[in-house]
Write a protein that holds these residues in place. Structure first.
Motif, PDB file in Angstrom:
ATOM      1  N   TYR A  94       0.641  -1.272  -0.038  1.00  0.00           N
ATOM      2  CA  TYR A  94      -0.249  -0.095  -0.182  1.00  0.00           C
ATOM      3  C   TYR A  94       0.940   1.267  -0.146  1.00  0.00           C
ATOM      4  N   ILE A  95       2.052   1.148   0.867  1.00  0.00           N
ATOM      5  CA  ILE A  95       2.697   2.574   1.043  1.00  0.00           C
ATOM      6  C   ILE A  95       3.780   2.651  -0.224  1.00  0.00           C
ATOM      7  N   GLU A  96       3.951   1.580  -0.651  1.00  0.00           N
ATOM      8  CA  GLU A  96       4.847   1.612  -1.964  1.00  0.00           C
ATOM      9  C   GLU A  96       3.944   2.230  -3.049  1.00  0.00           C
ATOM     10  N   GLN A  97       2.650   1.656  -3.081  1.00  0.00           N
ATOM     11  CA  GLN A  97       1.604   2.228  -4.172  1.00  0.00           C
ATOM     12  C   GLN A  97       1.388   3.665  -4.093  1.00  0.00           C
ATOM     13  N   LYS A  98       1.104   3.996  -2.730  1.00  0.00           N
ATOM     14  CA  LYS A  98       0.931   5.293  -2.675  1.00  0.00           C
ATOM     15  C   LYS A  98       2.123   6.437  -2.963  1.00  0.00           C
ATOM     16  N   LEU A  99       3.575   5.667  -2.332  1.00  0.00           N
ATOM     17  CA  LEU A  99       4.514   6.488  -2.832  1.00  0.00           C
ATOM     18  C   LEU A  99       4.782   7.005  -4.148  1.00  0.00           C
ATOM     19  N   GLU A 100       4.664   5.478  -5.027  1.00  0.00           N
ATOM     20  CA  GLU A 100       4.643   5.736  -6.384  1.00  0.00           C
ATOM     21  C   GLU A 100       3.679   6.779  -6.844  1.00  0.00           C
ATOM     22  N   GLU A 101       2.540   6.483  -6.482  1.00  0.00           N
ATOM     23  CA  GLU A 101       1.568   7.350  -7.033  1.00  0.00           C
ATOM     24  C   GLU A 101       1.800   8.792  -6.794  1.00  0.00           C
ATOM     25  N   GLN A 102       2.341   9.227  -5.427  1.00  0.00           N
ATOM     26  CA  GLN A 102       2.719  10.579  -5.121  1.00  0.00           C
ATOM     27  C   GLN A 102       3.783  10.884  -6.175  1.00  0.00           C
ATOM     28  N   GLU A 103       4.830  10.225  -6.248  1.00  0.00           N
ATOM     29  CA  GLU A 103       5.988  10.407  -7.216  1.00  0.00           C
ATOM     30  C   GLU A 103       5.388  10.817  -8.643  1.00  0.00           C
ATOM     31  N   ARG A 104       4.469   9.818  -9.056  1.00  0.00           N
ATOM     32  CA  ARG A 104       3.926  10.184 -10.420  1.00  0.00           C
ATOM     33  C   ARG A 104       3.216  11.516 -10.421  1.00  0.00           C
ATOM     34  N   GLU A 105       2.572  12.004  -9.499  1.00  0.00           N
ATOM     35  CA  GLU A 105       1.709  13.027  -9.311  1.00  0.00           C
ATOM     36  C   GLU A 105       2.795  14.030  -9.391  1.00  0.00           C
ATOM     37  N   GLU A 106       3.805  14.052  -8.448  1.00  0.00           N
ATOM     38  CA  GLU A 106       5.130  15.112  -8.565  1.00  0.00           C
ATOM     39  C   GLU A 106       5.468  15.294  -9.890  1.00  0.00           C
ATOM     40  N   ILE A 107       5.773  14.075 -10.639  1.00  0.00           N
ATOM     41  CA  ILE A 107       6.138  14.519 -12.064  1.00  0.00           C
ATOM     42  C   ILE A 107       5.345  15.277 -12.819  1.00  0.00           C
ATOM     43  N   PHE A 108       4.123  14.531 -12.810  1.00  0.00           N
ATOM     44  CA  PHE A 108       3.005  15.298 -13.505  1.00  0.00           C
ATOM     45  C   PHE A 108       2.906  16.883 -13.193  1.00  0.00           C
ATOM     46  N   ARG A 109       3.102  17.135 -11.904  1.00  0.00           N
ATOM     47  CA  ARG A 109       2.836  18.536 -11.675  1.00  0.00           C
ATOM     48  C   ARG A 109       4.181  19.401 -11.998  1.00  0.00           C
TER      49      ARG A 109
END
Lengths: 237, 350
Positions: A183-198
């Motif tokens: 879960y944490i890994e997924q969330k962190l990946e998601e956050q990373e993706r969001e950051e890149i997108f941002r």
């Protein structure tokens, strides 16, 4: 539950540590459980032998006392028993089998000599002696059975506890920890993706603004050039 | 206690004993009893004149096999008390000599009662009032609160001296063994046959010697089998013909030699089979039973040669005792769930 965990890198590291510890604990407990089962099987064999001996001794003792009561009379047998005041004694110590504390029972004054049983030798009979012998044997078997069967019961309880712990680690704690980790890994990946997108968005916006500014600058320069051109023409006129 | 002055009256006593002997159970009766339940045995006894009164008297206090055992003991006591009351003169002495075994039993029962703190009534029930002690003495013994008081009360009896000598041992060890052995030793001392002279008493003398020899033999074997470091000569009973104290000490360490000694003795022929069994088996019970049979055979033959002596009376005493033992064995055997064949194998019947 995975939803209760904050998806942070710190938590992820903590969970990874716990998974590592739990896996090592699981392996150790599994080894302990297997070792206990092997010890238990040895004690079980011993307990079966002791139980068989106990039953045989009980039958012999009953047979001897029945025959003594029949041939000598109940009164004589009771009388012989009444002449004895000194009772057998037992002391308990403990020993450790793979972390399980089991009792070790030492008995004394169970087996008695003919002249220690209280009744007179001259006026009594071999039937009473043999009944007393048989009951002394039976008492020794009971004491041994108590020691072995208590050890067996304690080993069984420990095996059950260890099995529950192994199962709790294998089917509850480790799956939960792994779920949390995922879960944490997924969330962190998601956050990373969001950051890149941002970041990409910001970059695009910045480029657009720069482009607009360039265009404005170009338009202004063009307008200025046209104005200069118009001014020159008028002066020529 | 009966008066026992005057001249011996064996004709009168033997006539009365003969009629009692005729009423004893036959082998067929035992076979029937072995197939009955304890309640049926009690009913069978109630129909027999020898036990009717005792079964009815004790029926309200006891039940089942306990009723049978107490009725048997009561019948035995009354029977022997009657015999003693008929005897006069030297005959009384000869019969009382053997019946004092019940006095010894009663002394040991009272000692055990006080030692184990048993209630008075229970001890009283266990007495077999067939010896020489009168009811007054027995009641005083039952009222005693301590072992020392019992020894004091018995100081004037045949057991007094032996008990007095053993009291110190009892007080230092705290176990009844010295007192019980003293009582039995005193009884066996009374059985000594030094005064039994004359041809008429020769069979009785032989019988008493056999009883002492058998007791010495079985006790030595018991001591040898127990493996304890006990000197058998301490338990040697004087009065037999087969062993001496020193010889017994030597034989105890070599039971094969002891068995050989019995085999070569005057008892060898009768005990031959039992001795062979004894050599092969661990248990002494079979041998003990064989000795009982041999004694009963002696008893049965007593009085055939000299019908007007003490011997027919002693023969009856032993046969009555055996009847009581057999009926009790059947009842207790039934109670323990033994089959008729197994019970019959335990009986001592001629």
């Amino acid at each position: 539950m995975a939803n209760d965990v904050k998806p942070t890198r710190k938590n992820l590291m903590e969970i990874e540590d716990r998974i590592d510890l739990s896996e090592r604990g699981h392996d150790t407990l599994e080894q302990k459980r297997d070792g206990l089962i092997m010890e238990f099987m040895d004690i079980l064999d011993q307990a079966q032998d002791v139980r068989e001996q106990l039953e045989a001794d009980y039958d012999t003792a009953q047979d001897k006392i029945n025959k003594a009561r029949a041939m000598e009379g109940d009164v004589a047998v009771r009388g012989a028993a009444a002449a004895l005041k000194e009772h057998p004694e037992i002391t308990t110590q403990s020993k450790n089998i793979m972390g399980v504390v089991v009792p070790q029972i030492e008995s004394s004054k169970v087996k008695k000599n003919l002249d220690e049983r209280g009744y007179g030798v001259l006026g009594s009979s071999a039937r009473i002696d043999e009944a007393a012998d048989a009951y002394e044997e039976l008492l020794e078997s009971i004491i041994l059975a108590a020691e072995v069967e208590t050890a067996m019961k304690k080993m069984l309880e420990e095996i059950e506890t260890t099995k529950r712990r192994v199962n709790a680690l294998e089917f509850k704690l480790l799956p939960e920890l792994n779920e949390n980790k995922e879960y944490i890994e997924q969330k962190l990946e998601e956050q990373e993706r969001e950051e890149i997108f941002r970041l990409k968005k910001i970059k695009a916006k910045k480029e657009e603004e720069e482009k607009e500014e360039e265009e404005e600058r170009e338009a202004a320069a063009k307008a200025e050039a046209e104005a200069i051109e118009t001014g020159v023409a008028e002066s020529d006129d | 206690m009966s008066s026992h002055g005057g001249t011996s009256n064996p004709e009168y006593v033997n006539a009365r004993v003969r009629s009692r002997r005729a009423a004893l159970f036959e082998e067929d009766d035992y076979r029937k009893l072995a197939r009955m339940s304890p309640a049926e045995i009690a009913r069978f006894m109630e129909e027999s004149p020898a036990y009717e009164e005792q079964i009815n008297a004790l029926g309200s206090r006891f039940s089942g096999v306990d009723l049978i055992e107490y009725a048997l003991n009561a019948s035995l006591a009354e029977d022997f008390e009657d015999i003693l009351s008929w005897c006069e003169g030297a005959l009384y002495g000869h019969v009382a000599r053997y019946l004092r075994k019940f006095d010894a039993w009663n002394v040991k029962t009272v000692l055990r009662g006080v030692y184990a703190d048993t209630d008075r009534e229970a001890v009283s029930d266990d007495l077999i009032r067939a010896g020489e002690f009168d009811d007054r003495l027995l009641e005083r013994l039952l009222d005693a609160d301590s072992i020392e008081e019992i020894v004091e009360l018995l100081s004037g009896t045949v057991f007094g001296r032996a008990l007095g000598d053993a009291l110190d041992d009892y007080e230092s060890t705290g176990v009844l063994v010295p007192l019980e052995n003293a009582v039995d030793r005193a009884y066996y001392k009374l059985l000594r046959t030094d005064d039994l002279t004359g041809e008429a008493l020769s069979e009785y003398r032989e019988f008493l010697e056999a009883e002492i020899d058998f007791r010495n033999a079985i006790n030595t074997l018991r001591l040898a089998r127990s493996g304890a470091d006990i000197d058998p000569s301490e338990y040697f009973i004087e009065g037999g013909v087969l062993f001496s104290a020193a010889g017994l000490r030597q034989l105890a360490s070599n039971t094969d030699e002891l068995i050989q000694r019995i085999r070569e003795s005057r008892y060898g022929e009768e005990l031959s089979e039992a001795l062979t069994e004894l050599e092969a088996a661990e248990s002494l019970i079979g041998f003990e039973r064989a000795l009982e049979v041999a004694l009963l055979e002696y008893a049965d033959s007593l009085g055939l040669v000299h019908p007007l002596s003490v011997t027919p009376v002693v023969s009856y005493v032993l046969t009555k005792e055996r009847e009581v033992d057999n009926i009790r064995a059947i009842a207790r055997g039934k109670e323990a769930g033994l089959g008729p064949e197994e019970i019959e194998s335990e009986l001592v019947v001629l």
